[in-house]
Design a protein around this motif. Sequence first.
Motif, PDB file in Angstrom:
ATOM      1  N   ALA A 127      50.822  42.806  46.392  1.00  0.00           N
ATOM      2  CA  ALA A 127      49.898  43.043  47.517  1.00  0.00           C
ATOM      3  C   ALA A 127      49.414  41.722  48.090  1.00  0.00           C
ATOM      4  O   ALA A 127      49.406  40.698  47.408  1.00  0.00           O
ATOM      5  N   ASP A 128      49.007  41.766  49.373  1.00  0.00           N
ATOM      6  CA  ASP A 128      48.450  40.576  50.022  1.00  0.00           C
ATOM      7  C   ASP A 128      46.934  40.567  49.942  1.00  0.00           C
ATOM      8  O   ASP A 128      46.308  39.524  49.785  1.00  0.00           O
ATOM      9  N   VAL A 129      46.340  41.754  50.107  1.00  0.00           N
ATOM     10  CA  VAL A 129      44.884  41.842  50.292  1.00  0.00           C
ATOM     11  C   VAL A 129      44.310  42.984  49.447  1.00  0.00           C
ATOM     12  O   VAL A 129      44.922  44.052  49.349  1.00  0.00           O
ATOM     13  N   LEU A 130      43.141  42.726  48.849  1.00  0.00           N
ATOM     14  CA  LEU A 130      42.368  43.811  48.220  1.00  0.00           C
ATOM     15  C   LEU A 130      41.155  44.068  49.104  1.00  0.00           C
ATOM     16  O   LEU A 130      40.375  43.143  49.356  1.00  0.00           O
ATOM     17  N   VAL A 131      40.983  45.292  49.580  1.00  0.00           N
ATOM     18  CA  VAL A 131      39.759  45.656  50.307  1.00  0.00           C
ATOM     19  C   VAL A 131      38.866  46.386  49.309  1.00  0.00           C
ATOM     20  O   VAL A 131      39.223  47.448  48.809  1.00  0.00           O
ATOM     21  N   ASP A 132      37.722  45.770  48.994  1.00  0.00           N
ATOM     22  CA  ASP A 132      36.834  46.393  48.000  1.00  0.00           C
ATOM     23  C   ASP A 132      35.613  47.001  48.670  1.00  0.00           C
ATOM     24  O   ASP A 132      34.845  46.315  49.351  1.00  0.00           O
ATOM     25  N   LEU A 133      35.423  48.304  48.423  1.00  0.00           N
ATOM     26  CA  LEU A 133      34.282  49.048  48.974  1.00  0.00           C
ATOM     27  C   LEU A 133      33.758  49.952  47.863  1.00  0.00           C
ATOM     28  O   LEU A 133      33.898  51.183  47.926  1.00  0.00           O
ATOM     29  N   THR A 134      33.221  49.326  46.814  1.00  0.00           N
ATOM     30  CA  THR A 134      32.806  50.101  45.638  1.00  0.00           C
ATOM     31  C   THR A 134      31.320  49.880  45.342  1.00  0.00           C
ATOM     32  O   THR A 134      30.466  50.243  46.150  1.00  0.00           O
ATOM     33  N   THR A 135      31.034  49.333  44.169  1.00  0.00           N
ATOM     34  CA  THR A 135      29.645  49.081  43.755  1.00  0.00           C
ATOM     35  C   THR A 135      29.534  47.604  43.375  1.00  0.00           C
ATOM     36  O   THR A 135      30.549  46.974  43.048  1.00  0.00           O
ATOM     37  N   PRO A 136      28.307  47.055  43.380  1.00  0.00           N
ATOM     38  CA  PRO A 136      28.182  45.616  43.135  1.00  0.00           C
ATOM     39  C   PRO A 136      28.877  45.156  41.841  1.00  0.00           C
ATOM     40  O   PRO A 136      29.650  44.197  41.858  1.00  0.00           O
ATOM     41  N   GLU A 137      28.651  45.868  40.750  1.00  0.00           N
ATOM     42  CA  GLU A 137      29.211  45.446  39.455  1.00  0.00           C
ATOM     43  C   GLU A 137      30.744  45.491  39.459  1.00  0.00           C
ATOM     44  O   GLU A 137      31.424  44.535  39.078  1.00  0.00           O
ATOM     45  N   ASN A 138      31.288  46.627  39.936  1.00  0.00           N
ATOM     46  CA  ASN A 138      32.753  46.770  39.942  1.00  0.00           C
ATOM     47  C   ASN A 138      33.399  45.913  41.023  1.00  0.00           C
ATOM     48  O   ASN A 138      34.473  45.352  40.811  1.00  0.00           O
ATOM     49  N   GLY A 139      32.742  45.798  42.151  1.00  0.00           N
ATOM     50  CA  GLY A 139      33.268  44.974  43.244  1.00  0.00           C
ATOM     51  C   GLY A 139      33.433  43.527  42.802  1.00  0.00           C
ATOM     52  O   GLY A 139      34.433  42.875  43.116  1.00  0.00           O
ATOM     53  N   TYR A 140      32.457  43.046  42.062  1.00  0.00           N
ATOM     54  CA  TYR A 140      32.532  41.658  41.574  1.00  0.00           C
ATOM     55  C   TYR A 140      33.725  41.496  40.620  1.00  0.00           C
ATOM     56  O   TYR A 140      34.510  40.556  40.742  1.00  0.00           O
ATOM     57  N   LYS A 141      33.876  42.460  39.700  1.00  0.00           N
ATOM     58  CA  LYS A 141      35.005  42.406  38.732  1.00  0.00           C
ATOM     59  C   LYS A 141      36.336  42.432  39.481  1.00  0.00           C
ATOM     60  O   LYS A 141      37.242  41.648  39.192  1.00  0.00           O
ATOM     61  N   HIS A 142      36.469  43.358  40.435  1.00  0.00           N
ATOM     62  CA  HIS A 142      37.727  43.489  41.200  1.00  0.00           C
ATOM     63  C   HIS A 142      38.030  42.209  41.965  1.00  0.00           C
ATOM     64  O   HIS A 142      39.179  41.768  42.022  1.00  0.00           O
ATOM     65  N   THR A 143      36.998  41.632  42.564  1.00  0.00           N
ATOM     66  CA  THR A 143      37.202  40.425  43.388  1.00  0.00           C
ATOM     67  C   THR A 143      37.729  39.286  42.521  1.00  0.00           C
ATOM     68  O   THR A 143      38.686  38.589  42.889  1.00  0.00           O
ATOM     69  N   LYS A 144      37.126  39.127  41.359  1.00  0.00           N
ATOM     70  CA  LYS A 144      37.545  38.058  40.439  1.00  0.00           C
ATOM     71  C   LYS A 144      38.996  38.280  39.984  1.00  0.00           C
ATOM     72  O   LYS A 144      39.819  37.362  40.016  1.00  0.00           O
ATOM     73  N   LEU A 145      39.291  39.519  39.604  1.00  0.00           N
ATOM     74  CA  LEU A 145      40.653  39.842  39.157  1.00  0.00           C
ATOM     75  C   LEU A 145      41.672  39.613  40.268  1.00  0.00           C
ATOM     76  O   LEU A 145      42.769  39.102  40.023  1.00  0.00           O
ATOM     77  N   ALA A 146      41.312  39.976  41.494  1.00  0.00           N
ATOM     78  CA  ALA A 146      42.232  39.800  42.628  1.00  0.00           C
ATOM     79  C   ALA A 146      42.534  38.316  42.823  1.00  0.00           C
ATOM     80  O   ALA A 146      43.696  37.932  42.954  1.00  0.00           O
ATOM     81  N   ILE A 147      41.514  37.487  42.817  1.00  0.00           N
ATOM     82  CA  ILE A 147      41.729  36.037  43.022  1.00  0.00           C
ATOM     83  C   ILE A 147      42.634  35.506  41.910  1.00  0.00           C
ATOM     84  O   ILE A 147      43.570  34.738  42.176  1.00  0.00           O
ATOM     85  N   GLU A 148      42.378  35.941  40.684  1.00  0.00           N
ATOM     86  CA  GLU A 148      43.196  35.476  39.554  1.00  0.00           C
ATOM     87  C   GLU A 148      44.657  35.901  39.696  1.00  0.00           C
ATOM     88  O   GLU A 148      45.550  35.258  39.172  1.00  0.00           O
ATOM     89  N   ASN A 149      44.871  37.007  40.425  1.00  0.00           N
ATOM     90  CA  ASN A 149      46.244  37.496  40.638  1.00  0.00           C
ATOM     91  C   ASN A 149      46.804  37.123  42.007  1.00  0.00           C
ATOM     92  O   ASN A 149      47.774  37.715  42.476  1.00  0.00           O
ATOM     93  N   LYS A 150      46.131  36.182  42.685  1.00  0.00           N
ATOM     94  CA  LYS A 150      46.598  35.661  43.993  1.00  0.00           C
ATOM     95  C   LYS A 150      46.625  36.738  45.071  1.00  0.00           C
ATOM     96  O   LYS A 150      47.482  36.734  45.959  1.00  0.00           O
ATOM     97  N   ILE A 151      45.733  37.710  44.959  1.00  0.00           N
ATOM     98  CA  ILE A 151      45.575  38.722  46.013  1.00  0.00           C
ATOM     99  C   ILE A 151      44.249  38.397  46.712  1.00  0.00           C
ATOM    100  O   ILE A 151      43.225  38.216  46.051  1.00  0.00           O
ATOM    101  N   ARG A 152      44.291  38.300  48.056  1.00  0.00           N
ATOM    102  CA  ARG A 152      43.105  37.855  48.793  1.00  0.00           C
ATOM    103  C   ARG A 152      42.084  38.988  48.922  1.00  0.00           C
ATOM    104  O   ARG A 152      42.405  40.025  49.517  1.00  0.00           O
ATOM    105  N   PRO A 153      40.859  38.805  48.440  1.00  0.00           N
ATOM    106  CA  PRO A 153      39.868  39.874  48.555  1.00  0.00           C
ATOM    107  C   PRO A 153      39.177  39.902  49.926  1.00  0.00           C
ATOM    108  O   PRO A 153      38.846  38.863  50.470  1.00  0.00           O
ATOM    109  N   VAL A 154      38.996  41.111  50.440  1.00  0.00           N
ATOM    110  CA  VAL A 154      38.155  41.339  51.620  1.00  0.00           C
ATOM    111  C   VAL A 154      37.083  42.315  51.134  1.00  0.00           C
ATOM    112  O   VAL A 154      37.378  43.480  50.853  1.00  0.00           O
ATOM    113  N   VAL A 155      35.876  41.806  50.994  1.00  0.00           N
ATOM    114  CA  VAL A 155      34.859  42.562  50.259  1.00  0.00           C
ATOM    115  C   VAL A 155      33.731  43.017  51.183  1.00  0.00           C
ATOM    116  O   VAL A 155      33.055  42.191  51.807  1.00  0.00           O
TER     117      VAL A 155
END
Length: 266
Positions: A70-98
């Motif tokens: 994937a190129d982009v992760l669009v995160d529209l969840t909750t603060p705690e999970n959104g933060y986890k997803h964003t970090k994981l996406a960056i670590e996997n070279k997927i650009r987060p749009v939060v």
Amino acid sequence: MNPIKVIVAGPRGKMGSEALRMIEKDQSFELVACIDRKNDGVKVKDIEGLPSLDARIYTDAENCLASVEADVLVDLTTPENGYKHTKLAIENKIRPVVGTTGFTEEQLDELSALCKEREIGCVIAPNFAVGAVLMMQFSKWAAKHFPDVEIIEKHHDQKLDAPSGTAIKTAQLIKEEREAHKQGHQDEDETIEGARGAEFDGMRIHSMRLPGLVAHQEVIFGGLGQTLTIKHDSINRESFMSGVKLASERVMDLDVLVYGLEHLLD
Ligand code: NAP
């Protein structure tokens, strides 16, 4: 040009489902997976109320972000999970749009440092509605002339964080323009706790939560013999989707974290 491959986290949510509808209509995007809390292995099209898209749903975010191309992760969840997803996406070279709101300053600093280290773009926008971004910019401008200001933000009653990310961002922008000072009477006394709202650098932020509301904010400035009100209303969640689209396109050319849609508008 190949479509931008997108993973959406929070597909059943009010914002997430709207993002899926935007992706379904827009040829420049392809939905490649979703991250949800349930329906593992099910296709998006098999969930009632969601668009007819073929992408698979994962409940294990770590697995999804590590295994789906994937190129982009669009995160529209909750603060705690959104933060986890964003970090994981960056670590996997997927650009987060939060769009998820409620990240702390420390979390934003940490994510920004991680993006810099990995040279990967990320957009975190507490408000994707272009009108709301303009409201914030106009408020910053007005604060040069009107240093006394209160913010009233109104949202639906399912919102988890208060004050809203938009109200905090507005207050931060106003802070850049005015000298910090405590507003109201110096001997002011709250006979009911919270009556004067939350304090941010001497100004007050009031949060209202009611069913029927979407996302609304008034920034009220007071001067001698006059007041100035700058007001924005998101009437429905479609208002946020042009910002999600813009951020998902522009993030492809970034190699740092950008906080706020205003930095992408010019
Ligand atoms: P919502 O309707 O409650 O949707 C949130 C969704 O996230 C729910 O479907 C929830 O599932 C799901 N979720 C929770 N934890 C998850 C996880 N670990 N993995 C995957 N999905 C998960 O809320 P909303 O109104 O759509 O808002 C979502 C976020 O966007 C909030 O932070 C809100 O403040 C923010 N927001 C931003 C903007 C903007 O312009 N930036 C505008 C509006 C809202 P369950 O239902 O099973 O809990």
